[in-house]
Design an enzyme around this catalytic site. Sequence first.
Site, short mmCIF file in Angstrom:
data_model
loop_
_atom_site.label_atom_id
_atom_site.label_comp_id
_atom_site.label_asym_id
_atom_site.label_seq_id
_atom_site.Cartn_x
_atom_site.Cartn_y
_atom_site.Cartn_z
N ASP A 101 0.67 -1.17 0.24
CA ASP A 101 0.17 -0.10 -0.15
C ASP A 101 1.15 1.06 -0.02
O ASP A 101 1.59 1.36 0.91
CB ASP A 101 -0.54 -0.04 1.17
CG ASP A 101 -2.89 0.55 1.02
OD1 ASP A 101 -2.31 1.10 0.06
OD2 ASP A 101 -3.10 -0.29 1.06
N ASP A 202 -3.55 4.79 -2.30
CA ASP A 202 -4.35 4.90 -1.42
C ASP A 202 -4.78 6.43 -2.18
O ASP A 202 -4.21 7.66 -2.41
CB ASP A 202 -4.05 5.48 -0.39
CG ASP A 202 -4.82 5.22 1.10
OD1 ASP A 202 -5.33 4.56 1.05
OD2 ASP A 202 -4.93 6.92 1.39
N GLU A 259 -6.36 3.95 -6.09
CA GLU A 259 -8.11 3.86 -5.63
C GLU A 259 -8.46 5.39 -5.91
O GLU A 259 -7.06 6.24 -5.75
CB GLU A 259 -7.56 3.80 -3.85
CG GLU A 259 -9.05 3.67 -3.33
CD GLU A 259 -9.15 3.74 -1.97
OE1 GLU A 259 -9.89 4.18 -0.89
OE2 GLU A 259 -7.88 4.84 -1.26
N HIS A 332 -10.66 -3.89 3.04
CA HIS A 332 -11.07 -3.45 4.38
C HIS A 332 -11.89 -2.54 5.00
O HIS A 332 -12.32 -1.91 6.01
CB HIS A 332 -9.84 -2.90 5.57
CG HIS A 332 -8.97 -1.59 4.36
ND1 HIS A 332 -8.55 -2.14 2.71
CD2 HIS A 332 -8.60 -1.01 4.43
CE1 HIS A 332 -8.39 -0.50 2.38
NE2 HIS A 332 -7.99 -0.04 3.71
N ASP A 333 -12.32 -1.35 4.14
CA ASP A 333 -13.62 0.00 4.13
C ASP A 333 -14.53 -0.22 3.90
O ASP A 333 -15.87 0.04 4.05
CB ASP A 333 -12.84 1.30 3.19
CG ASP A 333 -11.61 1.48 3.53
OD1 ASP A 333 -11.26 1.35 4.59
OD2 ASP A 333 -10.94 2.42 2.05
C1 NOJ Z 1 -8.29 4.47 1.99
C2 NOJ Z 1 -7.58 3.49 2.53
O1 NOJ Z 1 -8.85 2.24 1.94
C3 NOJ Z 1 -9.17 3.75 3.79
O2 NOJ Z 1 -9.12 2.92 4.91
C4 NOJ Z 1 -7.86 5.37 4.79
O3 NOJ Z 1 -8.23 5.69 5.81
C5 NOJ Z 1 -8.32 6.25 3.81
N1 NOJ Z 1 -7.69 5.75 2.44
C6 NOJ Z 1 -7.10 7.01 4.59
O4 NOJ Z 1 -5.68 6.79 4.67
#
Ligand code: NOJ
Length: 564
Positions: A101, A202, A259, A332-333
Amino acid sequence: MGQQMDPWWKKSVVYQIYPRSFMDSNGDGIGDIQGIISKLDYIQKLGIDVIWLSPVYDSPNDDNGYDIRNYRTIMQEFGTMEDMEQLIEESKKHGIRIVMDLVVNHSSDEHEWFVESKSSRDSIYRDYYIWRDGKEGHPPNNWGSVFSGSAWEKDEHMDSYYLHLFSKKQPDLNWEHQPLREEVYQLMTYWLEKGIGGFRMDVINFISKDTQLPDGIVHPNNIYGDGSPYFINGPKIHPYLQEMNEKVLSKYDVVTVGEMPGATTDDARTYTNPDNKEVNMVFTFEHMDLDSGPNGKWNVQPLKLIDLKRNFEKWQHALHKVGWNSLYWNNHDQPRVVSRFGNDSEYRVLSAKMLAICLHMLQGTPYIYQGEELGMTNVEFQKLEDYRDIETLNMYKEKIEQGISHEDIMTGIYAKGRDNARTPMQWTVEGGFTTGTPWIRMNPNTDEINVEQAINDSTSIFYTYQRLIQLRKQHDIITHGSFQLLLADHPNLFVYKRVSADEEWLVVANFSDQTEQLEWKDCDVASKSQELIISNYGTVQTNEIVEIRPYEAFVVAFKKGIEN
Ligand code: NOJ
């Protein structure tokens, strides 16, 4: 179709590991790198050839590692650099590459750059971050942070504000400043030289801000302004990614996935077109937003399958022969997909397999999030104290202050909270994640849903995923065929075709607990010369009118040019 020229990642399937919740080797209740190493055989058995590792860098863990204090050291709780090097080596022996990441929209406020940056207006690190003076005692603009509250924090000592689109412990890095960009390229090179297989980047489409930092529109029911038009796909995003590519990525045979919340198909065509030399693929959020109401993520609404189908159709068409898609239900989100778009009670196993089949037959690179291959479900903790996620906890506080009831807020958390994805991996009936106390409670259904059970049951969800991964390796139609949506207006059936020069594959998925009818003639395929590729009920009827059972999914192949 130029298959010889294909990069390896077009046939890869990626497995995402959230290290904190994957496997604890030393009993401290926190997953770690040795834990991951001990499970490489399991990941290999699934057929995986790439692992995306959520951040393992040194971090004070305000946002579980997405707030990096040192990009060149490993978080103590996870192990050491030797462990990390061992993971890279051992993975190679298992035929698996490690994608790391890359979190460079922001760092931790405990990173030495930030500590220096705030120490003095004259520091050489001052411009590594985005500082502005306040306006008559107020922040420089009205932007809200993704994690609630203002996106600005005042540094009393220096009497100025820094921007943080996420938590106040995640100050945004200033990409306008060339020395900062060089630092990022160097740290990327540092990891690539260790032999990693690429980066998941990210919120990478947030890095270029409109330097005027204009106020955003205040939407109804909001206190803060929406700054996103001024930082999503900002003015210099393409030059920055091209520079990164030229200076770093072009020198290695790696995969990159950006992302990109708010990226449209047009944006994605630009980002992923190989001629532009930016990234290989992006994570779209559009299909993840379809069950959100006008008031955003926590304003949960039932998914309309027709919207989902139209959305996939749009992305499949937009990137076909132009760029490349990523395919995902979970990370994970996001809440667990079987609870979200499937059925996590009576039809849990069938619907988890249906969702897998539906997604993995699309064009793109699929991502499987740890536990998805078991059909892990959302969790409902009764007490707020059992939740850990900063986004959830901040949102709760803010909404309580606005007078919203505990029950209403919890309904949103049960459906959408990120901790749904972060409960520990369920290895055995007892859990098997740790011998200590896990940092976040296990989902109580580990007695029923776990790896041990899945491996010993040849009809488990695990083996559906394994089969789907094998199919992708064996059949070029999955990688290259064109996509055609059928029965677009059907409210419960997702039916599509993949088409290549010599065959057609029909994918049928029932997203409901109702039995539906399908007529072969509506699918524009011959009904007899079919070969069953995969199915979750094990059989498929060949009658002219087929009964599609609750959450049924199957794929049948039709060879072109063969008379029935
Ligand atoms: C996206 C990530 O997937 C998430 O888990 C994170 O909180 C935010 N970006 C900030 O880095």
